[in-house]
Motif scaffolding. Structure first.
Motif, PDB file in Angstrom:
ATOM      1  N   GLY A   1       0.816  -1.208   0.000  1.00  0.00           N
ATOM      2  CA  GLY A   1       0.000   0.000   0.000  1.00  0.00           C
ATOM      3  C   GLY A   1       0.849   1.257   0.000  1.00  0.00           C
ATOM      4  O   GLY A   1       0.535   2.238  -0.664  1.00  0.00           O
ATOM      5  N   HIS A   2       1.949   1.242   0.722  1.00  0.00           N
ATOM      6  CA  HIS A   2       2.855   2.393   0.753  1.00  0.00           C
ATOM      7  C   HIS A   2       3.447   2.621  -0.629  1.00  0.00           C
ATOM      8  O   HIS A   2       3.546   3.741  -1.110  1.00  0.00           O
ATOM      9  N   LEU A   3       3.818   1.532  -1.295  1.00  0.00           N
ATOM     10  CA  LEU A   3       4.381   1.631  -2.637  1.00  0.00           C
ATOM     11  C   LEU A   3       3.340   2.140  -3.631  1.00  0.00           C
ATOM     12  O   LEU A   3       3.621   2.995  -4.456  1.00  0.00           O
ATOM     13  N   MET A   4       2.115   1.634  -3.525  1.00  0.00           N
ATOM     14  CA  MET A   4       1.055   2.064  -4.441  1.00  0.00           C
ATOM     15  C   MET A   4       0.788   3.557  -4.309  1.00  0.00           C
ATOM     16  O   MET A   4       0.632   4.244  -5.296  1.00  0.00           O
ATOM     17  N   GLY A   5       0.697   4.046  -3.094  1.00  0.00           N
ATOM     18  CA  GLY A   5       0.378   5.449  -2.882  1.00  0.00           C
ATOM     19  C   GLY A   5       1.411   6.377  -3.473  1.00  0.00           C
ATOM     20  O   GLY A   5       1.093   7.472  -3.917  1.00  0.00           O
ATOM     21  N   ASN A   6       2.647   5.955  -3.522  1.00  0.00           N
ATOM     22  CA  ASN A   6       3.700   6.797  -4.086  1.00  0.00           C
ATOM     23  C   ASN A   6       3.815   6.649  -5.593  1.00  0.00           C
ATOM     24  O   ASN A   6       4.364   7.512  -6.247  1.00  0.00           O
ATOM     25  N   MET A   7       3.313   5.537  -6.134  1.00  0.00           N
ATOM     26  CA  MET A   7       3.494   5.309  -7.565  1.00  0.00           C
ATOM     27  C   MET A   7       2.263   5.633  -8.400  1.00  0.00           C
ATOM     28  O   MET A   7       2.380   6.115  -9.491  1.00  0.00           O
ATOM     29  N   TRP A   8       1.081   5.317  -7.934  1.00  0.00           N
ATOM     30  CA  TRP A   8      -0.046   5.496  -8.822  1.00  0.00           C
ATOM     31  C   TRP A   8      -1.172   6.274  -8.165  1.00  0.00           C
ATOM     32  O   TRP A   8      -1.180   7.480  -8.213  1.00  0.00           O
ATOM     33  N   SER A   9      -2.122   5.652  -7.525  1.00  0.00           N
ATOM     34  CA  SER A   9      -3.266   6.405  -7.030  1.00  0.00           C
ATOM     35  C   SER A   9      -3.661   5.958  -5.634  1.00  0.00           C
ATOM     36  O   SER A   9      -3.055   5.078  -5.053  1.00  0.00           O
ATOM     37  N   SER A  10      -4.711   6.568  -5.143  1.00  0.00           N
ATOM     38  CA  SER A  10      -5.184   6.283  -3.790  1.00  0.00           C
ATOM     39  C   SER A  10      -6.281   5.229  -3.767  1.00  0.00           C
ATOM     40  O   SER A  10      -6.929   5.045  -2.751  1.00  0.00           O
ATOM     41  N   ARG A  11      -6.487   4.525  -4.836  1.00  0.00           N
ATOM     42  CA  ARG A  11      -7.550   3.515  -4.912  1.00  0.00           C
ATOM     43  C   ARG A  11      -7.089   2.208  -4.270  1.00  0.00           C
ATOM     44  O   ARG A  11      -6.910   1.190  -4.924  1.00  0.00           O
ATOM     45  N   PHE A  12      -6.914   2.236  -2.968  1.00  0.00           N
ATOM     46  CA  PHE A  12      -6.359   1.087  -2.261  1.00  0.00           C
ATOM     47  C   PHE A  12      -7.302  -0.111  -2.264  1.00  0.00           C
ATOM     48  O   PHE A  12      -6.878  -1.233  -2.492  1.00  0.00           O
TER      49      PHE A  12
ATOM     50  N   THR B   1     -16.700   8.882  -7.313  1.00  0.00           N
ATOM     51  CA  THR B   1     -17.789   8.384  -6.484  1.00  0.00           C
ATOM     52  C   THR B   1     -17.664   8.869  -5.039  1.00  0.00           C
ATOM     53  O   THR B   1     -18.671   9.054  -4.366  1.00  0.00           O
ATOM     54  N   ALA B   2     -16.439   9.104  -4.573  1.00  0.00           N
ATOM     55  CA  ALA B   2     -16.263   9.673  -3.225  1.00  0.00           C
ATOM     56  C   ALA B   2     -16.852  11.078  -3.175  1.00  0.00           C
ATOM     57  O   ALA B   2     -17.536  11.450  -2.212  1.00  0.00           O
ATOM     58  N   LEU B   3     -16.609  11.851  -4.218  1.00  0.00           N
ATOM     59  CA  LEU B   3     -17.177  13.199  -4.274  1.00  0.00           C
ATOM     60  C   LEU B   3     -18.696  13.150  -4.378  1.00  0.00           C
ATOM     61  O   LEU B   3     -19.393  13.924  -3.720  1.00  0.00           O
ATOM     62  N   LEU B   4     -19.214  12.225  -5.183  1.00  0.00           N
ATOM     63  CA  LEU B   4     -20.659  12.048  -5.282  1.00  0.00           C
ATOM     64  C   LEU B   4     -21.260  11.692  -3.924  1.00  0.00           C
ATOM     65  O   LEU B   4     -22.269  12.264  -3.506  1.00  0.00           O
ATOM     66  N   LEU B   5     -20.632  10.755  -3.219  1.00  0.00           N
ATOM     67  CA  LEU B   5     -21.125  10.358  -1.896  1.00  0.00           C
ATOM     68  C   LEU B   5     -21.056  11.512  -0.904  1.00  0.00           C
ATOM     69  O   LEU B   5     -21.941  11.669  -0.065  1.00  0.00           O
TER      70      LEU B   5
ATOM     71  N   LEU C   1     -16.293   9.400   7.184  1.00  0.00           N
ATOM     72  CA  LEU C   1     -15.407   8.479   6.463  1.00  0.00           C
ATOM     73  C   LEU C   1     -15.136   8.947   5.038  1.00  0.00           C
ATOM     74  O   LEU C   1     -14.013   8.842   4.550  1.00  0.00           O
ATOM     75  N   VAL C   2     -16.161   9.449   4.367  1.00  0.00           N
ATOM     76  CA  VAL C   2     -15.945   9.908   2.993  1.00  0.00           C
ATOM     77  C   VAL C   2     -15.054  11.153   2.984  1.00  0.00           C
ATOM     78  O   VAL C   2     -14.255  11.331   2.062  1.00  0.00           O
ATOM     79  N   ILE C   3     -15.134  11.978   4.006  1.00  0.00           N
ATOM     80  CA  ILE C   3     -14.214  13.118   4.115  1.00  0.00           C
ATOM     81  C   ILE C   3     -12.782  12.611   4.282  1.00  0.00           C
ATOM     82  O   ILE C   3     -11.848  13.136   3.663  1.00  0.00           O
ATOM     83  N   ALA C   4     -12.607  11.552   5.098  1.00  0.00           N
ATOM     84  CA  ALA C   4     -11.273  10.969   5.267  1.00  0.00           C
ATOM     85  C   ALA C   4     -10.756  10.399   3.945  1.00  0.00           C
ATOM     86  O   ALA C   4      -9.587  10.594   3.588  1.00  0.00           O
ATOM     87  N   PHE C   5     -11.635   9.709   3.202  1.00  0.00           N
ATOM     88  CA  PHE C   5     -11.237   9.183   1.894  1.00  0.00           C
ATOM     89  C   PHE C   5     -10.845  10.317   0.952  1.00  0.00           C
ATOM     90  O   PHE C   5      -9.848  10.219   0.227  1.00  0.00           O
ATOM     91  N   LEU C   6     -11.624  11.403   0.940  1.00  0.00           N
ATOM     92  CA  LEU C   6     -11.307  12.536   0.069  1.00  0.00           C
ATOM     93  C   LEU C   6      -9.983  13.181   0.469  1.00  0.00           C
ATOM     94  O   LEU C   6      -9.202  13.607  -0.394  1.00  0.00           O
TER      95      LEU C   6
ATOM     96  N   ILE D   1      -7.416  11.603   1.849  1.00  0.00           N
ATOM     97  CA  ILE D   1      -6.374  10.687   1.365  1.00  0.00           C
ATOM     98  C   ILE D   1      -6.192  10.850  -0.140  1.00  0.00           C
ATOM     99  O   ILE D   1      -5.072  10.865  -0.646  1.00  0.00           O
ATOM    100  N   ILE D   2      -7.306  10.982  -0.858  1.00  0.00           N
ATOM    101  CA  ILE D   2      -7.239  11.165  -2.315  1.00  0.00           C
ATOM    102  C   ILE D   2      -6.473  12.440  -2.657  1.00  0.00           C
ATOM    103  O   ILE D   2      -5.653  12.466  -3.573  1.00  0.00           O
ATOM    104  N   MET D   3      -6.715  13.514  -1.894  1.00  0.00           N
ATOM    105  CA  MET D   3      -6.058  14.794  -2.204  1.00  0.00           C
ATOM    106  C   MET D   3      -4.575  14.792  -1.866  1.00  0.00           C
ATOM    107  O   MET D   3      -3.791  15.437  -2.554  1.00  0.00           O
ATOM    108  N   ILE D   4      -4.170  14.073  -0.824  1.00  0.00           N
ATOM    109  CA  ILE D   4      -2.755  14.130  -0.436  1.00  0.00           C
ATOM    110  C   ILE D   4      -1.907  13.018  -1.028  1.00  0.00           C
ATOM    111  O   ILE D   4      -0.688  13.060  -0.927  1.00  0.00           O
ATOM    112  N   CYS D   5      -2.537  12.033  -1.665  1.00  0.00           N
ATOM    113  CA  CYS D   5      -1.783  10.909  -2.214  1.00  0.00           C
ATOM    114  C   CYS D   5      -0.902  11.394  -3.367  1.00  0.00           C
ATOM    115  O   CYS D   5      -1.402  11.924  -4.356  1.00  0.00           O
TER     116      CYS D   5
END
Length: 195
Positions: free
Chosen positions: A7-18, A135-139, A166-171, A173-177
């Motif tokens: 997960g640490h590697l993914m966040g630095n290489m591609w996206s936050s879609r864990f 979908t996070a923004l929609l939610l 929770l959706v705020i937390a996901f958003l 994470i999405i913004m800082i990833c």
């Protein structure tokens, strides 16, 4: 330095879609038949959710076909951009789950009885939907509207407020990833050659 986990590697290489990435990782490694079955399930779930959101209590065969038509309006060719498996898991499944979450929220707003197992399915659908950016923004928008409605009617739904947090937390994470910046760069190079 060596990353501590995948997960640490993914966040630095591609996206936050864990969540979507872990699901994709499972299916890519030899579970193709299971993916086909799950993909069919999510197609049906999305059409069923559209039916319940748009038409609610109408039990007419023409209306059922209309919900299938609304599902088919989605440009399925877009699902092949990064491979069918990856793209359907990231996009189609997220949209289907977000639509299902909206069905449950509509039931809450209508004071309909929600079965115990629907809360469990709601939780998993919410996690899968909140994992993707759109979908996070929609939610976030839908949950904010639900909370405002509940406040107006002086009712409190704790799980709706928890879902909103929770959706705020996901958003967040999405913004800082940092990997999402790489995703924007890759998309700009692919689709906006002269930008």
């Amino acid at each position: 330095t060596r990353p501590r986990c995948r997960g640490h590697l993914m966040g630095n290489m591609w996206s936050s879609r864990f969540v979507a990435d872990w699901i994709t990782y499972f299916f890519v490694h030899g579970h193709f038949s299971l993916w086909k079955a799950a993909d069919s399930f999510f197609c049906v779930l999305w059409a069923w959710s559209i039916y319940h959101l748009v038409f609610q209590k109408v039990e007419d065969l023409k209306v059922c076909w209309m919900s299938v038509f609304l599902f088919l309006l989605y440009p399925l060719e877009d699902l092949s951009t990064a491979g069918w498996m990856t793209t359907t898991i990231c996009h189609l499944w997220s949209y289907a789950c977000a639509t299902y979450v909206c069905v449950i929220l509509l039931k809450m707003m209508s004071h309909e009885k929600i079965k115990w197992w629907e809360y469990i399915v709601y939780l998993f659908a919410f996690l899968a939907a909140a994992d993707m950016e759109t979908t996070a923004l929609l939610l976030f928008v839908v949950l904010s509207a639900c909370i405002l409605s509940f406040l107006y009617h002086r009712r409190v739904q704790c799980h709706v407020v928890l879902s909103w947090l929770l959706v705020i937390a996901f958003l967040f994470i999405i913004m800082i990833c940092p990997g999402n910046h790489n995703l924007v760069i890759a998309g700009s190079i692919m689709y906006f050659l002269y930008y």
